[in-house]
Structures are given as C-alpha cells and as structure tokens.
Design a protein around this motif. Structure first.
Motif, PDB file in Angstrom:
ATOM      1  N   VAL A  19     -17.275  41.036  38.526  1.00 47.57           N
ATOM      2  CA  VAL A  19     -17.665  39.686  38.099  1.00 47.57           C
ATOM      3  C   VAL A  19     -17.417  38.680  39.217  1.00 47.57           C
ATOM      4  CG1 VAL A  19     -17.109  37.813  36.503  1.00 47.57           C
ATOM      5  CG2 VAL A  19     -17.323  40.148  35.657  1.00 47.57           C
ATOM      6  N   LEU A  20     -16.245  38.788  39.856  1.00 46.43           N
ATOM      7  CA  LEU A  20     -15.940  37.858  40.955  1.00 46.43           C
ATOM      8  C   LEU A  20     -16.919  38.017  42.111  1.00 46.43           C
ATOM      9  CD1 LEU A  20     -12.026  38.075  41.009  1.00 46.43           C
ATOM     10  CD2 LEU A  20     -13.447  36.228  40.105  1.00 46.43           C
ATOM     11  N   LEU A  21     -17.281  39.285  42.423  1.00 44.49           N
ATOM     12  CA  LEU A  21     -18.237  39.536  43.504  1.00 44.49           C
ATOM     13  C   LEU A  21     -19.599  38.937  43.162  1.00 44.49           C
ATOM     14  CD1 LEU A  21     -18.830  40.877  46.199  1.00 44.49           C
ATOM     15  CD2 LEU A  21     -19.357  42.995  44.958  1.00 44.49           C
ATOM     16  N   LEU A  22     -20.013  39.086  41.910  1.00 44.11           N
ATOM     17  CA  LEU A  22     -21.295  38.526  41.473  1.00 44.11           C
ATOM     18  C   LEU A  22     -21.287  37.002  41.570  1.00 44.11           C
ATOM     19  CD1 LEU A  22     -24.089  38.946  40.258  1.00 44.11           C
ATOM     20  CD2 LEU A  22     -23.035  38.903  37.967  1.00 44.11           C
ATOM     21  N   VAL A  23     -20.185  36.406  41.166  1.00 45.93           N
ATOM     22  CA  VAL A  23     -20.074  34.940  41.259  1.00 45.93           C
ATOM     23  C   VAL A  23     -20.134  34.489  42.715  1.00 45.93           C
ATOM     24  CG1 VAL A  23     -18.518  32.987  40.888  1.00 45.93           C
ATOM     25  CG2 VAL A  23     -18.822  34.706  39.089  1.00 45.93           C
ATOM     26  N   ALA A  24     -19.456  35.229  43.608  1.00 48.65           N
ATOM     27  CA  ALA A  24     -19.457  34.866  45.036  1.00 48.65           C
ATOM     28  C   ALA A  24     -20.871  34.962  45.616  1.00 48.65           C
ATOM     29  CB  ALA A  24     -18.498  35.773  45.798  1.00 48.65           C
ATOM     30  N   VAL A  25     -21.585  36.043  45.253  1.00 41.76           N
ATOM     31  CA  VAL A  25     -22.954  36.206  45.750  1.00 41.76           C
ATOM     32  C   VAL A  25     -23.840  35.088  45.250  1.00 41.76           C
ATOM     33  CG1 VAL A  25     -25.008  37.654  45.651  1.00 41.76           C
ATOM     34  CG2 VAL A  25     -22.760  38.689  46.039  1.00 41.76           C
ATOM     35  N   MET A  26     -23.689  34.731  43.953  1.00 41.35           N
ATOM     36  CA  MET A  26     -24.496  33.645  43.395  1.00 41.35           C
ATOM     37  C   MET A  26     -24.176  32.317  44.075  1.00 41.35           C
ATOM     38  SD  MET A  26     -24.449  34.630  39.342  1.00 41.35           S
ATOM     39  CE  MET A  26     -25.405  33.176  38.930  1.00 41.35           C
ATOM     40  N   ALA A  27     -22.904  32.111  44.409  1.00 35.80           N
ATOM     41  CA  ALA A  27     -22.517  30.864  45.091  1.00 35.80           C
ATOM     42  C   ALA A  27     -23.142  30.785  46.478  1.00 35.80           C
ATOM     43  CB  ALA A  27     -20.994  30.779  45.173  1.00 35.80           C
ATOM     44  N   ILE A  28     -23.137  31.942  47.188  1.00 42.93           N
ATOM     45  CA  ILE A  28     -23.729  31.969  48.528  1.00 42.93           C
ATOM     46  C   ILE A  28     -25.232  31.701  48.452  1.00 42.93           C
ATOM     47  CG2 ILE A  28     -24.250  33.446  50.499  1.00 42.93           C
ATOM     48  CD1 ILE A  28     -21.565  34.838  49.996  1.00 42.93           C
ATOM     49  N   VAL A  29     -25.897  32.377  47.490  1.00 43.33           N
ATOM     50  CA  VAL A  29     -27.347  32.186  47.335  1.00 43.33           C
ATOM     51  C   VAL A  29     -27.657  30.736  46.982  1.00 43.33           C
ATOM     52  CG1 VAL A  29     -29.350  32.816  45.946  1.00 43.33           C
ATOM     53  CG2 VAL A  29     -27.773  34.590  46.732  1.00 43.33           C
ATOM     54  N   THR A  30     -26.862  30.152  46.085  1.00 46.08           N
ATOM     55  CA  THR A  30     -27.071  28.756  45.689  1.00 46.08           C
ATOM     56  C   THR A  30     -26.887  27.816  46.878  1.00 46.08           C
ATOM     57  OG1 THR A  30     -26.283  29.246  43.451  1.00 46.08           O
ATOM     58  CG2 THR A  30     -26.335  26.921  44.138  1.00 46.08           C
ATOM     59  N   THR A  31     -25.865  28.096  47.686  1.00 51.86           N
ATOM     60  CA  THR A  31     -25.627  27.260  48.881  1.00 51.86           C
ATOM     61  C   THR A  31     -26.799  27.339  49.845  1.00 51.86           C
ATOM     62  OG1 THR A  31     -23.227  27.575  48.670  1.00 51.86           O
ATOM     63  CG2 THR A  31     -24.077  26.851  50.810  1.00 51.86           C
ATOM     64  N   LEU A  32     -27.305  28.562  50.068  1.00 55.08           N
ATOM     65  CA  LEU A  32     -28.458  28.729  50.957  1.00 55.08           C
ATOM     66  C   LEU A  32     -29.675  27.988  50.434  1.00 55.08           C
ATOM     67  CD1 LEU A  32     -28.116  32.519  51.901  1.00 55.08           C
ATOM     68  CD2 LEU A  32     -27.612  30.540  53.338  1.00 55.08           C
ATOM     69  N   ILE A  33     -29.899  28.086  49.116  1.00 51.71           N
ATOM     70  CA  ILE A  33     -31.049  27.385  48.522  1.00 51.71           C
ATOM     71  C   ILE A  33     -30.906  25.882  48.698  1.00 51.71           C
ATOM     72  CG2 ILE A  33     -32.203  26.848  46.344  1.00 51.71           C
ATOM     73  CD1 ILE A  33     -31.588  29.704  45.440  1.00 51.71           C
ATOM     74  N   LEU A  34     -29.688  25.354  48.464  1.00 51.24           N
ATOM     75  CA  LEU A  34     -29.463  23.918  48.626  1.00 51.24           C
ATOM     76  C   LEU A  34     -29.650  23.483  50.077  1.00 51.24           C
ATOM     77  CD1 LEU A  34     -26.376  23.353  46.282  1.00 51.24           C
ATOM     78  CD2 LEU A  34     -28.759  22.672  45.893  1.00 51.24           C
ATOM     79  N   ASP A  35     -29.178  24.338  51.014  1.00 55.62           N
ATOM     80  CA  ASP A  35     -29.375  24.022  52.429  1.00 55.62           C
ATOM     81  C   ASP A  35     -30.855  23.952  52.770  1.00 55.62           C
ATOM     82  OD1 ASP A  35     -26.715  23.765  53.002  1.00 55.62           O
ATOM     83  OD2 ASP A  35     -26.477  25.817  53.780  1.00 55.62           O
ATOM     84  N   ARG A  36     -31.630  24.934  52.240  1.00 58.18           N
ATOM     85  CA  ARG A  36     -33.064  24.923  52.506  1.00 58.18           C
ATOM     86  C   ARG A  36     -33.726  23.692  51.886  1.00 58.18           C
ATOM     87  NH1 ARG A  36     -35.368  29.776  54.211  1.00 58.18           N
ATOM     88  NH2 ARG A  36     -33.828  30.819  55.534  1.00 58.18           N
ATOM     89  N   VAL A  37     -33.305  23.336  50.687  1.00 56.55           N
ATOM     90  CA  VAL A  37     -33.868  22.145  50.039  1.00 56.55           C
ATOM     91  C   VAL A  37     -33.542  20.888  50.842  1.00 56.55           C
ATOM     92  CG1 VAL A  37     -33.748  20.670  47.993  1.00 56.55           C
ATOM     93  CG2 VAL A  37     -33.891  23.150  47.729  1.00 56.55           C
ATOM     94  N   ASN A  38     -32.266  20.798  51.273  1.00 58.05           N
ATOM     95  CA  ASN A  38     -31.872  19.633  52.076  1.00 58.05           C
ATOM     96  C   ASN A  38     -32.644  19.572  53.387  1.00 58.05           C
ATOM     97  OD1 ASN A  38     -29.992  18.728  50.203  1.00 58.05           O
ATOM     98  ND2 ASN A  38     -28.299  19.889  51.110  1.00 58.05           N
ATOM     99  N   LEU A  39     -32.837  20.745  54.030  1.00 60.58           N
ATOM    100  CA  LEU A  39     -33.602  20.789  55.271  1.00 60.58           C
ATOM    101  C   LEU A  39     -35.039  20.347  55.030  1.00 60.58           C
ATOM    102  CD1 LEU A  39     -33.914  21.524  58.259  1.00 60.58           C
ATOM    103  CD2 LEU A  39     -34.364  23.894  57.552  1.00 60.58           C
ATOM    104  N   ALA A  40     -35.631  20.834  53.933  1.00 59.09           N
ATOM    105  CA  ALA A  40     -37.007  20.457  53.609  1.00 59.09           C
ATOM    106  C   ALA A  40     -37.114  18.952  53.365  1.00 59.09           C
ATOM    107  CB  ALA A  40     -37.500  21.231  52.391  1.00 59.09           C
ATOM    108  N   VAL A  41     -36.108  18.386  52.690  1.00 60.42           N
ATOM    109  CA  VAL A  41     -36.111  16.938  52.431  1.00 60.42           C
ATOM    110  C   VAL A  41     -36.017  16.161  53.741  1.00 60.42           C
ATOM    111  CG1 VAL A  41     -34.788  15.049  51.401  1.00 60.42           C
ATOM    112  CG2 VAL A  41     -35.201  17.137  50.091  1.00 60.42           C
ATOM    113  N   ARG A  42     -35.123  16.631  54.636  1.00 62.73           N
ATOM    114  CA  ARG A  42     -34.976  15.939  55.921  1.00 62.73           C
ATOM    115  C   ARG A  42     -36.249  16.042  56.759  1.00 62.73           C
ATOM    116  NH1 ARG A  42     -29.780  18.345  55.762  1.00 62.73           N
ATOM    117  NH2 ARG A  42     -30.441  19.950  57.253  1.00 62.73           N
TER     118      ARG A  42
END
Length: 332
Positions: A19-42
């Motif tokens: 469960v902890l590993l799954l949460v960590a992977v989801m957090a990493i994926v979410t961070t990457l998605i947010l970074d891409r969204v922020n980059l696209a906005v910029r």
C-alpha cells in the motif's frame, strides 16, 4: 462449521508495504503530471506574451514610420536632429490592457560602416572594393584594433562577400574555411545581417562586441552613407573612417562641434575646413557623406512583467510610406 483464517504478521507487513509503495508511486505520478501542467501553463503564457509583444512591435513600427516621415517632411532638403528625435529613447503609447511598455529609439541607419561596401557590383558579380576595404580597416584602427589584424579582417570580409575565389593579400576564401574542423564556405553574396561576420577568419567574440555598435549591413553595396548632419559627437571615428590616416580624431570632433545649428546645407560646406588646408580626397570619398538620411534603424524594447522583447528594424524612408526592409529579433 466455521473456519477462521489468521494472517501471519509477515503477511500483514507485506500488505502494508504494498500500500505504501502504491501511494508513493501515485504521488510521483501526480507530481510529474502537475509539473507538466505547470510547464504547459508557463509555455502558453510565454507564447501569449510573445504574441502580444510581436503585435505591439508591429504597431510601434507603423507609428515610428509615420513619425519619421513627418520629421523628414519638415526638412526635406536636409535631415537634422532638431529636438533630439534621433538617438533619444521614447516611450510609445500602448493600450491593450496587458500593461506592456514599449520603448523606441530611432537612429540614423546610415551612420555606421556598411559591411557590404567592401565590394562593388551586382548580385552574382561582386568584386572587392579597395576604398571600402580601407575604410573598414581604418575604422577598426580608430577603435584600437592593430593595423595587421584590421587589414586581415577587412580583406577576409571582402573575400567572404565577393563572388570569386581569389583571396585578397590578407584575406581568406573557401580553401581556408574548408580546412577547419567544421568546414563551411564563404557566402559569395551581400550580408543580410551584421552578425554574419562572426564567421570570418580572425573574428572573436570580444572583437565583435567592440565593432558591433559601429557596423551595419545595408541592403546595397554602397559606401557608408554617413549623414554629417545627424552624427553624434561620440561618432567622430566615422569621419576618420572616410579617409583613414588623414583626418585626426580631434579634427573630426571639431567638424561635428562646429556644425551649424540647422546642419550643413551642402556637402561642400562640410569639407570646406579641410579644403582650406589643401586636403582633398577625390570625388568618390568627397561625395560619400550625405545630408539627407534614407535608412533609419528602429530599436524596440517591449517590457511586459518579467518578459522582455527586443527587436531592431531597418526602415527605408525614401519610400512612401516608409517601409520596413528587415527585422532582427533579440539582442544584437
């Protein structure tokens, strides 16, 4: 009958780790998605700012072209800098709601060494012009470049533009450039931008930075059309350049300082102080300076928040209306 299954402690630990590993992977994926969204906005914001700056620059060009024509119409027989409209930064009005600030500076586009003047002729048949080569070397020496280095660069420039493969005494043709680690060839045509001379043999970033404010690439292979009525005091080396080794710097400064308030009415009036000292330079050089400006350089800086857009345009004021001949985006 009921059966109760009891998990061993090790199995509960593995489930928790999964469960902890799954949460960590989801957090990493979410961070990457947010970074891409922020980059696209910029990127979208930068593209929007660039578009606004581009349209603001086009509007500023039209405004400046009309103002230049108005100034020329006030004094059609001679271009003069009454009121300091040449060389003075001006903030232009812009009302598009973006908060952008446009600063425009108009300069006499002929008060520079025309790099294309080292050759004469028509496209496809360009030959070295000794007068232009000598003036380029003379200007460089006036700016502190050694005589041998100056002559080598002037000859190399002529070889870069001319259409033959016969090198000037201190020049370089294709044979030299093709032996480099990254080989290339000479242009064999007029320069479209002054930055092209950075490819010349012997040119360095430091030397180019020294020459850059003094040079230009006009679209014609004409001797530099210096306007003696709009020269600024600090541009005295351009007068020295006309006849290298014959006009001292102090004398050149005096010729600018003694200029009538409304400028010289005739080119002969400009040369008269030297003619009185029995100095003559021949018809080609004596007819080179001008009293009416054809080419104007428009330097635009558009500031919008943290974004900065720099554009330099060359205008031909001989046309009606004045027309943009070329644009350069970015710093010189």
């Amino acid at each position: 009958m009921s059966v109760h299954l009891r998990r061993r402690p090790s199995e509960r630990g593995i489930a928790l780790l999964s469960v902890l590993l799954l949460v960590a992977v989801m957090a990493i994926v979410t961070t990457l998605i947010l970074d891409r969204v922020n980059l696209a906005v910029r990127l979208a914001a930068n593209a929007d700012a660039a578009d606004r700056a581009r349209f603001a620059a086009l509007g500023a060009e039209q405004f400046a072209a009309r103002e230049i024509k108005r100034q020329l119409d006030l004094s059609p027989a001679r271009t003069i800098n009454v009121g300091g409209w040449i060389g003075q930064p001006n903030v232009l009005p812009i009302d598009d709601g973006s908060g952008a600030v446009v600063t425009a500076t108009v300069r006499d586009g002929g008060n520079c060494f025309n790099l294309n003047s080292v050759v004469a002729g028509q496209p496809g048949d360009l030959a070295a012009r000794p007068v232009g080569i000598g003036q380029f070397a003379g200007l460089m020496q006036a700016l502190g470049v050694g005589s041998d280095e100056a002559r080598g660069l002037a000859d190399a420039l002529a070889d870069w533009i001319d259409t033959d493969q016969a090198a000037q005494p201190a020049g370089a043709e294709d044979q030299y450039y093709q032996q480099l680690d990254m080989p290339y060839r000479t242009a064999g045509r007029l320069l479209g931008d002054k930055g092209e001379i950075q490819a010349l043999r012997g040119m360095t970033p430091q030397l180019y930075a020294r020459l850059e404010p003094w040079i230009c690439a006009l679209p014609d292979a004409i001797l530099s059309p210096i306007n003696v009525n709009t020269l600024l005091p600090e541009q005295a080396p351009l007068i020295m350049m006309l006849a290298p080794g014959k006009i001292p710097l102090d004398r050149a400064r005096t010729m600018i300082a003694d200029r009538p308030a409304l400028g010289y009415a005739r080119i002969a009036d400009f040369w008269r102080p030297l003619a009185l000292q029995s100095q003559t330079f021949g018809p080609e050089i004596e007819s080179q300076p001008q009293i009416v400006t054809r080419w104007f350089e428009l330097d635009l800086v558009i500031q919008q928040g943290e974004s900065r857009w720099r554009q330099t345009s060359l205008l031909d004021a001989q046309l009606t209306p004045a027309r943009i001949i070329s644009r350069r985006i970015g710093e010189p």
